[in-house]
Design a protein around this motif. Structure first.
Motif: not given
Length: 448
Positions: A256-258, A260, A263, A267, A293
């Motif tokens: 699910n890192r992309e 919204q 994200k 990050e 990363n």
């Protein structure tokens, strides 16, 4: 009167007029304790068994543990603290929730405890710090009881998150319209733990896993307007979950890192979720993925460059290590645009990062960065820069040790321009902090 009602009435009268009830009402705690000591002293084992048989199972078990304490050293080591019945724990839990709710009630009153006016001519304000401290004091007592309370259904409360969300609304509606919760309600460790533990128990009872817990806590974060959890408590809680749950959390975050909702947090190096994710990545991902990363976040957290540089040096990738060193220096000095890009020959890094203060022992990461820089350029044969970095490193150790600094400038061979630039950088920093009584040092520094 119907027979059932009559029976209930007689039972109530009997309970209210029992010897135990009357003793409880008539004596203080110390007197009751003394009475029980005397009674148990004269009861035989058979009589005690007969008495215990009339009690509820958990009460029997608790009393047995009290009457027959551990006999061996090993039993003493492994035994729990003072045995307590579930009924007593339920009573304690209820009392603590009463204290918690009373704090919230007081916080929502326009003239309550948390509306403070320090001087008559000053505007009153909402004292969020004292509110947080009071909640934390109660949470410290609730913390060891959370699991037992949840599993035994001590209360019908919806948990700490729901209570705090409701508290936000009650406080905002209760205090004067012109008053704000200026600093926010930043929860401390025990309060955060209680919230997390309750939600984790709830998630498990619903057959869900650790990533579902992470999602729920993120959702609560979004719903809270004034309230925030303690970051250290969040990272510690997730770090202490079983590895199987942590792996599920890592897989869920990665998938699910992309998205919204995740994200930004994953990050953002200042987010507790980023910290959790990086710890899980270090445990479950390959070193290359972890280091990549880290490198992506150097601009936010310059220290993240150090493991990346160390890895490149170990691989003898010296040119690439210089690229990452420059990225790291740019991040370290991002608030000093006049020094970007910084070079070891033009000014002292210590002067740039320390200002006018010096605290020995607080610069280990900066010195590590210089050491890595020196290792890379030494391998590439850049001797002038190696020597300039030696002076840079010594300055972190001895900036206000005149003799050591004069010795470094005299003995470490650098060209004239580098010597002048670094000496001037050191001299000007000393002039800004030296006292007028040290005028003789002024003269010596100006005329080395």
């Amino acid at each position: 009167m119907p027979k059932k009602s009559q029976s209930n009435s007689l039972s109530k009268i009997k309970q209210e007029t029992s010897v135990g009830s009357r003793i409880f009402e008539a004596l203080i705690e110390g007197e009751i304790s003394q009475l029980l000591d005397e009674l148990f002293a004269v009861l035989s084992d058979e009589q005690r068994v007969t008495v215990f048989a009339q009690l509820q199972g958990n009460t029997q078990e608790t009393l047995t543990q009290i009457i027959a304490p551990p006999q061996t050293v090993e039993q003493v080591k492994t035994s729990k603290a003072q045995p307590t019945s579930l009924a007593k724990l339920a009573q304690t839990w209820s009392q603590l929730w009463g204290e918690w709710n009373q704090i919230i009630l007081s916080a929502s009153q326009s003239e309550g405890k948390y509306i403070v006016q320090e001087a008559s001519w000053e505007e009153p304000y909402f004292d969020d710090c004292t509110l947080v401290e009071d909640l934390e004091a109660v949470a410290q007592k609730m913390k060891p009881l959370v699991k037992t309370a949840f599993e035994n259904g001590f209360s019908n409360d919806d948990g700490f998150a729901a209570s705090l969300l409701s508290a936000e609304s009650e406080i905002s509606n209760g205090i004067p319209d012109w008053m704000e919760i200026a600093n926010g309600i930043h929860l401390e460790g025990a309060t955060t733990y209680c919230l997390l533990e309750w939600e984790w128990l709830l998630v498990q009872s619903q057959g869900q896993n650790g990533f579902k817990l992470a999602q729920k806590i993120r959702e609560w974060d979004e719903e809270f307007y004034h309230t925030s959890l303690d970051d250290d408590a969040v990272t510690d809680f997730f770090s202490n979950l079983l590895d199987v749950e942590k792996k599920l959390i890592f897989d869920g975050m990665t998938a699910n890192r992309e998205v919204q909702e995740w994200k930004h947090d994953l990050e953002n190096t200042h987010s507790s979720w980023h910290i959790v994710y990086m710890e899980l990545m270090q445990q479950f991902a390959t070193p290359e993925i972890y280091l990549n990363n880290l490198r992506a976040t150097i601009s936010q957290e310059w220290q993240n460059g150090l493991p990346v540089i160390e890895d490149l040096l170990a691989k003898q990738e010296y040119r690439e290590s210089l690229t990452v060193i420059q990225e790291t220096l740019d991040a370290l000095l991002k608030n000093k645009p006049d020094l970007n890009p910084w070079t070891p020959e033009n000014s002292l890094l210590f002067v740039a990062v320390s200002g006018f203060s010096y605290a020995p022992g607080n610069w280990e990461k900066e010195k590590t960065l210089l050491r890595y820089y020196q290792q890379a350029v030494r391998e590439l044969g850049e001797i002038e820069r190696v020597n300039a970095l030696s002076i840079q490193h010594i300055t972190f150790e001895c900036c206000y040790d005149w003799s050591s600094m004069f010795k470094a400038f005299a003995e470490i061979p650098v060209n004239k321009d580098t010597h002048k630039a670094l000496f001037t950088s050191w001299r000007e920093s000393i002039i800004n902090v030296v006292h007028y009584t040290d005028i003789h040092i002024f003269i010596q520094i100006k005329n080395p």
